[in-house]
Structure formats: structure tokens, C-alpha cells
Design a protein around this motif. Sequence first.
Motif, PDB file in Angstrom:
ATOM      1  N   LYS A 292     -18.874 -18.506  47.769  1.00 35.05           N
ATOM      2  CA  LYS A 292     -17.784 -18.725  48.671  1.00 35.05           C
ATOM      3  C   LYS A 292     -18.311 -18.598  50.186  1.00 35.05           C
ATOM      4  O   LYS A 292     -18.026 -19.135  50.952  1.00 35.05           O
ATOM      5  CB  LYS A 292     -16.710 -18.632  48.323  1.00 35.05           C
ATOM      6  N   ILE A 293     -18.529 -17.303  50.071  1.00 33.60           N
ATOM      7  CA  ILE A 293     -18.712 -16.621  51.481  1.00 33.60           C
ATOM      8  C   ILE A 293     -19.852 -17.420  52.216  1.00 33.60           C
ATOM      9  O   ILE A 293     -19.980 -17.944  53.237  1.00 33.60           O
ATOM     10  CB  ILE A 293     -18.734 -15.284  51.499  1.00 33.60           C
ATOM     11  N   ASP A 294     -20.971 -17.342  51.433  1.00 33.94           N
ATOM     12  CA  ASP A 294     -22.302 -18.121  51.735  1.00 33.94           C
ATOM     13  C   ASP A 294     -21.851 -19.373  51.926  1.00 33.94           C
ATOM     14  O   ASP A 294     -22.704 -20.184  53.037  1.00 33.94           O
ATOM     15  CB  ASP A 294     -23.283 -17.819  50.583  1.00 33.94           C
ATOM     16  N   PHE A 295     -21.344 -20.197  51.171  1.00 30.08           N
ATOM     17  CA  PHE A 295     -21.003 -21.707  51.438  1.00 30.08           C
ATOM     18  C   PHE A 295     -20.198 -21.827  52.638  1.00 30.08           C
ATOM     19  O   PHE A 295     -20.558 -22.720  53.478  1.00 30.08           O
ATOM     20  CB  PHE A 295     -20.377 -22.323  50.059  1.00 30.08           C
TER      21      PHE A 295
ATOM     22  N   LYS B 187      -7.826 -17.608  33.615  1.00 29.38           N
ATOM     23  CA  LYS B 187      -8.938 -18.754  33.780  1.00 29.38           C
ATOM     24  C   LYS B 187      -8.435 -19.917  34.375  1.00 29.38           C
ATOM     25  O   LYS B 187      -8.934 -20.732  35.345  1.00 29.38           O
ATOM     26  CB  LYS B 187      -9.438 -19.185  32.239  1.00 29.38           C
ATOM     27  N   LEU B 188      -7.360 -20.354  33.858  1.00 27.49           N
ATOM     28  CA  LEU B 188      -6.619 -21.695  34.402  1.00 27.49           C
ATOM     29  C   LEU B 188      -6.261 -21.271  36.021  1.00 27.49           C
ATOM     30  O   LEU B 188      -6.464 -22.287  36.774  1.00 27.49           O
ATOM     31  CB  LEU B 188      -5.219 -22.019  33.776  1.00 27.49           C
ATOM     32  N   ASP B 189      -5.903 -20.261  36.376  1.00 27.97           N
ATOM     33  CA  ASP B 189      -5.612 -20.046  37.838  1.00 27.97           C
ATOM     34  C   ASP B 189      -6.967 -20.044  38.649  1.00 27.97           C
ATOM     35  O   ASP B 189      -7.010 -20.748  39.873  1.00 27.97           O
ATOM     36  CB  ASP B 189      -5.052 -18.740  37.917  1.00 27.97           C
ATOM     37  N   SER B 190      -8.163 -19.491  38.288  1.00 28.48           N
ATOM     38  CA  SER B 190      -9.304 -19.362  38.950  1.00 28.48           C
ATOM     39  C   SER B 190      -9.797 -20.836  38.914  1.00 28.48           C
ATOM     40  O   SER B 190     -10.211 -21.485  39.746  1.00 28.48           O
ATOM     41  CB  SER B 190     -10.234 -18.627  38.273  1.00 28.48           C
ATOM     42  N   ILE B 191      -9.747 -21.806  37.796  1.00 30.63           N
ATOM     43  CA  ILE B 191     -10.113 -23.202  37.592  1.00 30.63           C
ATOM     44  C   ILE B 191      -9.431 -23.936  38.782  1.00 30.63           C
ATOM     45  O   ILE B 191      -9.846 -24.647  39.535  1.00 30.63           O
ATOM     46  CB  ILE B 191      -9.915 -23.715  36.431  1.00 30.63           C
ATOM     47  N   GLY B 192      -7.970 -23.833  38.770  1.00 32.28           N
ATOM     48  CA  GLY B 192      -7.038 -24.385  39.936  1.00 32.28           C
ATOM     49  C   GLY B 192      -7.637 -24.025  41.350  1.00 32.28           C
ATOM     50  O   GLY B 192      -7.807 -24.917  42.195  1.00 32.28           O
ATOM     51  N   ASP B 193      -7.878 -22.825  41.674  1.00 32.22           N
ATOM     52  CA  ASP B 193      -8.452 -22.339  42.852  1.00 32.22           C
ATOM     53  C   ASP B 193      -9.620 -23.040  43.241  1.00 32.22           C
ATOM     54  O   ASP B 193      -9.999 -23.501  44.518  1.00 32.22           O
ATOM     55  CB  ASP B 193      -8.497 -20.861  43.096  1.00 32.22           C
ATOM     56  N   PHE B 194     -10.649 -22.963  42.411  1.00 35.87           N
ATOM     57  CA  PHE B 194     -11.989 -23.523  42.647  1.00 35.87           C
ATOM     58  C   PHE B 194     -11.915 -25.107  42.848  1.00 35.87           C
ATOM     59  O   PHE B 194     -12.451 -25.725  43.704  1.00 35.87           O
ATOM     60  CB  PHE B 194     -12.768 -23.274  41.226  1.00 35.87           C
ATOM     61  N   ASN B 195     -10.967 -25.650  42.223  1.00 35.44           N
ATOM     62  CA  ASN B 195     -10.749 -26.987  42.384  1.00 35.44           C
ATOM     63  C   ASN B 195     -10.167 -27.470  43.608  1.00 35.44           C
ATOM     64  O   ASN B 195     -10.557 -28.074  44.273  1.00 35.44           O
ATOM     65  CB  ASN B 195      -9.938 -27.844  41.108  1.00 35.44           C
ATOM     66  N   LYS B 196      -8.977 -26.621  44.250  1.00 40.57           N
ATOM     67  CA  LYS B 196      -8.546 -26.838  45.563  1.00 40.57           C
ATOM     68  C   LYS B 196      -9.744 -26.376  46.689  1.00 40.57           C
ATOM     69  O   LYS B 196      -9.851 -27.320  47.349  1.00 40.57           O
ATOM     70  CB  LYS B 196      -7.417 -25.944  45.856  1.00 40.57           C
TER      71      LYS B 196
ATOM     72  N   LYS C 105     -19.509 -13.072  41.603  1.00 47.95           N
ATOM     73  CA  LYS C 105     -20.261 -14.155  42.057  1.00 47.95           C
ATOM     74  C   LYS C 105     -19.674 -15.303  42.574  1.00 47.95           C
ATOM     75  O   LYS C 105     -20.296 -15.798  43.815  1.00 47.95           O
ATOM     76  CB  LYS C 105     -21.123 -14.549  40.656  1.00 47.95           C
ATOM     77  N   TRP C 106     -18.447 -15.704  42.097  1.00 52.88           N
ATOM     78  CA  TRP C 106     -17.703 -16.792  42.835  1.00 52.88           C
ATOM     79  C   TRP C 106     -17.467 -16.537  44.166  1.00 52.88           C
ATOM     80  O   TRP C 106     -17.530 -17.163  45.398  1.00 52.88           O
ATOM     81  CB  TRP C 106     -16.430 -17.151  42.091  1.00 52.88           C
ATOM     82  N   GLU C 107     -17.064 -15.076  44.827  1.00 45.02           N
ATOM     83  CA  GLU C 107     -16.680 -14.778  45.994  1.00 45.02           C
ATOM     84  C   GLU C 107     -18.073 -14.757  46.969  1.00 45.02           C
ATOM     85  O   GLU C 107     -17.868 -14.989  47.920  1.00 45.02           O
ATOM     86  CB  GLU C 107     -16.041 -13.406  46.017  1.00 45.02           C
TER      87      GLU C 107
END
Length: 151
Positions: A127-130, A51-60, A122-124
Motif C-alpha cells: 500500500k505504501i509503495d502503491f 479476515k472479513l475486515d481486512s477484505i473490506g478494507d482492501f476492497n475500499k 506485506k499488504w502495508e
Amino acid sequence: MKTSIFKFLVLAAVVGMVYISCNNSPKQKEEKLNDAKDEVVDAKEDLAKSKLDSIGDFNKYKESIENKLIENERKIAELKAKNTSKDKSTQELYVKQLDKLEMKNAELKHKIEDYKQGPEQKWELFKIDFNKDVDDLGKSISNMAERNMKK
């Protein structure tokens, strides 16, 4: 009588072997329980780290996208300032197109700010659409800049 005693002894031996092979000692059950508890603790640690890794990736990702959107705002403002069209109707059309691009940029900004993290799949997709939307906006801004230079 001998056969009944013999049958009884064979039956007792079979029952004894089954009982010994079951091996239901409390110590072994306790060891299995402790092993299972350790596995649960390890799984919880892995989940927390993930969870911490994914939050860090999202924030970057969010920070890099916000930088792109700020750059888009700057480019749009420059294009509005450089609008050198002599024809009034052409100038108005150009400003309307820039306003649309500005609105699209603002929509994307709100979309990334309001995104709530969910499942990774869902995140992936998000991200692709965005990324596609941001790239399309960047291309539109570049096209507007090229049209302005040709005039």
C-alpha cells in the motif's frame, strides 16, 4: 519395630497427600477440555472476523485507487486533446510523454487488480509503495498540464 511402623505411617501420609493434591478427576479434565474448545471456537470467530475486515478494507482501498486511475485516464485524454503546440517535434515529444504516463497508469491498474492478499505486513508495504506510485503519476500529469498551459 515402633520406628518402622512410624516411618511407614509417615510415608503413607506423604503419599496420601501427594495423591490428594494431584486431583486428577475426570470431571476437571473434561471442564478443562471444554474451556479449551471454547477458546478455539472464539479464536476461529475472531480470525474469520479479522479476515472479513481486512477484505473490506482492501476492497475500499481498491475502489478508491481505481477511481483515481480512471481520473488520471480522463486527464491524460484531455491533455492529448488540448495539445496546442505549433512545433511538430515538440508536439510529438509531448504525445510520447503522455503515452508513457498512460502506460504507467495502465500498469498501476493491472498491479492493483492482480494483487493477492497475503500477510498484513506485506499488504502495508504494498500500500505504501502503491500510494507513492499513484501520487508520483498524479504529479507527473499535473506537471504535463502546467507545461501545456504555458505554451
